[in-house]
Design a protein around this motif. Structure first.
Motif, PDB file in Angstrom:
ATOM      1  N   ARG A 145       0.836  -1.184   0.000  1.00  0.00           N
ATOM      2  CA  ARG A 145       0.000   0.000   0.000  1.00  0.00           C
ATOM      3  C   ARG A 145       0.875   1.239   0.000  1.00  0.00           C
ATOM      4  O   ARG A 145       1.800   1.362   0.786  1.00  0.00           O
ATOM      5  CB  ARG A 145      -0.922   0.004   1.226  1.00  0.00           C
ATOM      6  N   ASP A 159       2.893   3.179   5.379  1.00  0.00           N
ATOM      7  CA  ASP A 159       3.402   1.918   4.852  1.00  0.00           C
ATOM      8  C   ASP A 159       4.920   2.033   4.799  1.00  0.00           C
ATOM      9  O   ASP A 159       5.469   2.793   4.000  1.00  0.00           O
ATOM     10  CB  ASP A 159       2.831   1.666   3.454  1.00  0.00           C
ATOM     11  N   THR A 172       3.298  -4.610  12.355  1.00  0.00           N
ATOM     12  CA  THR A 172       2.722  -3.309  12.701  1.00  0.00           C
ATOM     13  C   THR A 172       3.352  -2.744  13.961  1.00  0.00           C
ATOM     14  O   THR A 172       3.559  -3.462  14.946  1.00  0.00           O
ATOM     15  CB  THR A 172       1.198  -3.451  12.885  1.00  0.00           C
ATOM     16  N   PRO A 208       0.227  -6.632   7.788  1.00  0.00           N
ATOM     17  CA  PRO A 208      -0.190  -6.145   9.108  1.00  0.00           C
ATOM     18  C   PRO A 208      -0.173  -7.257  10.155  1.00  0.00           C
ATOM     19  O   PRO A 208      -0.454  -8.419   9.853  1.00  0.00           O
ATOM     20  CB  PRO A 208      -1.618  -5.645   8.869  1.00  0.00           C
ATOM     21  N   THR A 235     -11.060  -2.924  13.087  1.00  0.00           N
ATOM     22  CA  THR A 235     -10.496  -2.947  11.739  1.00  0.00           C
ATOM     23  C   THR A 235      -9.035  -2.524  11.844  1.00  0.00           C
ATOM     24  O   THR A 235      -8.722  -1.507  12.463  1.00  0.00           O
ATOM     25  CB  THR A 235     -11.241  -1.964  10.815  1.00  0.00           C
ATOM     26  N   HIS A 236      -8.139  -3.292  11.277  1.00  0.00           N
ATOM     27  CA  HIS A 236      -6.711  -2.957  11.397  1.00  0.00           C
ATOM     28  C   HIS A 236      -6.455  -1.584  10.795  1.00  0.00           C
ATOM     29  O   HIS A 236      -6.911  -1.285   9.683  1.00  0.00           O
ATOM     30  CB  HIS A 236      -5.850  -4.002  10.689  1.00  0.00           C
ATOM     31  N   SER A 258      -4.023  -0.370   9.322  1.00  0.00           N
ATOM     32  CA  SER A 258      -3.341  -0.426   8.028  1.00  0.00           C
ATOM     33  C   SER A 258      -4.209  -1.063   6.953  1.00  0.00           C
ATOM     34  O   SER A 258      -3.745  -1.305   5.847  1.00  0.00           O
ATOM     35  CB  SER A 258      -2.027  -1.212   8.159  1.00  0.00           C
ATOM     36  N   SER A 259      -5.476  -1.329   7.296  1.00  0.00           N
ATOM     37  CA  SER A 259      -6.417  -1.918   6.334  1.00  0.00           C
ATOM     38  C   SER A 259      -7.706  -1.108   6.273  1.00  0.00           C
ATOM     39  O   SER A 259      -8.797  -1.655   6.150  1.00  0.00           O
ATOM     40  CB  SER A 259      -6.717  -3.377   6.709  1.00  0.00           C
ATOM     41  N   PHE A 311      -9.911   1.354   4.186  1.00  0.00           N
ATOM     42  CA  PHE A 311     -10.050   1.706   2.781  1.00  0.00           C
ATOM     43  C   PHE A 311     -11.236   2.634   2.566  1.00  0.00           C
ATOM     44  O   PHE A 311     -12.260   2.553   3.265  1.00  0.00           O
ATOM     45  CB  PHE A 311     -10.196   0.450   1.925  1.00  0.00           C
TER      46      PHE A 311
END
Length: 265
Positions: free
Chosen positions: A2, A37, A98, A153, A171-172, A174-175, A177
């Motif tokens: 990402r 990232d 992470t 992650p 929700t992580h 790094s994920s 959206f």
């Protein structure tokens, strides 16, 4: 892998299932990494500041508790370089997974406050307290976090501290959206907080034709809340939770928690 969006993405608007709030609260805390990232990096630099316009630093966030929680869950202290407008920390990111960069719980100033119709109001001059109210000391406690990820992650760094005010990422981070739900739980001393107001800020206002108003959400009876943004960008979510003085502690406490995250397509 990402990739971080272009700086223009800071102009992103917000679409949330919430209620538009008024002007941003003065001098909100934030952390902002040089990249979210860090797959192709072995080092990330994070700035910490207080601001009235995200993400333009105004007052350095000084703390004696700066730390990083690594992919293995271990917490290591960090030493910040404090400038006038911002504090800077460098974090090695050689391991995959992470990382949580945190100011730790920092103690701020103590001010006079009164309880009016169930809401705490702060006073510049205690002599101006409304009739029938008694000013008390209220001490501020601030904690700000941000997550960065190298490679895939991981979850060890997401574990709650269990003390004070904090958001747990369901929700992580790094994920997250664009156009999809990002779920969190708000905790105080490890317990869910129902009916907690959470404010989301989009940046960067200084390049926008008009400021994007913050959005206010409210946690459900299990402390859960959902964020969904309409465009890619960097955002800050925060909450304030105030504890009245007690018979064993004559000073009240005003907790502020802030989390910065990135949303990509």
């Amino acid at each position: 892998m990402r990739r971080s969006p272009s700086f223009a993405a800071f102009l992103a608007g917000v679409a949330l299932s919430g209620v538009l709030a008024g002007a941003a609260q003065a001098h909100s805390p934030y952390l902002l990494p040089s990249a979210f990232d860090v797959t192709d990096r072995k080092l990330v630099t994070v700035q910490g500041s207080f601001t009235e316009s995200f993400f333009s630093p105004e007052v350095a966030m000084k703390s004696d508790a700066w730390a990083v929680v690594g992919p293995n869950g271990a917490r290591m202290p960090l030493t910040a370089t404090n400038l006038r407008e911002l504090a800077l920390v460098e974090v090695a990111t050689e391991q995959s997974g992470t990382y949580r960069i945190t100011t730790g719980q920092r103690t701020g100033r103590t001010a006079k406050a009164v309880l009016v119709k169930g809401q705490w109001e702060f006073l510049e001059d205690p002599a101006t307290a409304p009739a029938g109210t008694t000013p008390v000391d209220m001490q501020s406690l601030t904690l700000a976090d941000v997550y960065v990820t190298r490679g895939a992650p991981s979850t060890a760094a997401l574990a709650p501290v269990g003390k004070g005010l904090e958001f747990v990422a369901v929700t992580h981070p790094s994920s997250i959206f664009t156009g999809q739900d990002a779920k969190f739980t708000v905790l105080f001393d490890g317990k869910p907080v129902a009916g907690q107001a959470i404010t989301l800020h989009a940046g960067d206002d200084r390049y926008a034709d008009a400021k994007t108003p913050p959005v206010t959400l409210t946690s459900d009876d299990q402390g859960r809340f959902t964020v969904k943004v309409a465009r890619s960008g960097v955002y800050q979510i925060q909450a304030r939770y105030r504890v009245a003085p007690t018979a064993t502690d004559a000073t009240g406490h005003s907790y502020t928690y802030a989390l910065t995250f990135e949303s990509l397509r």
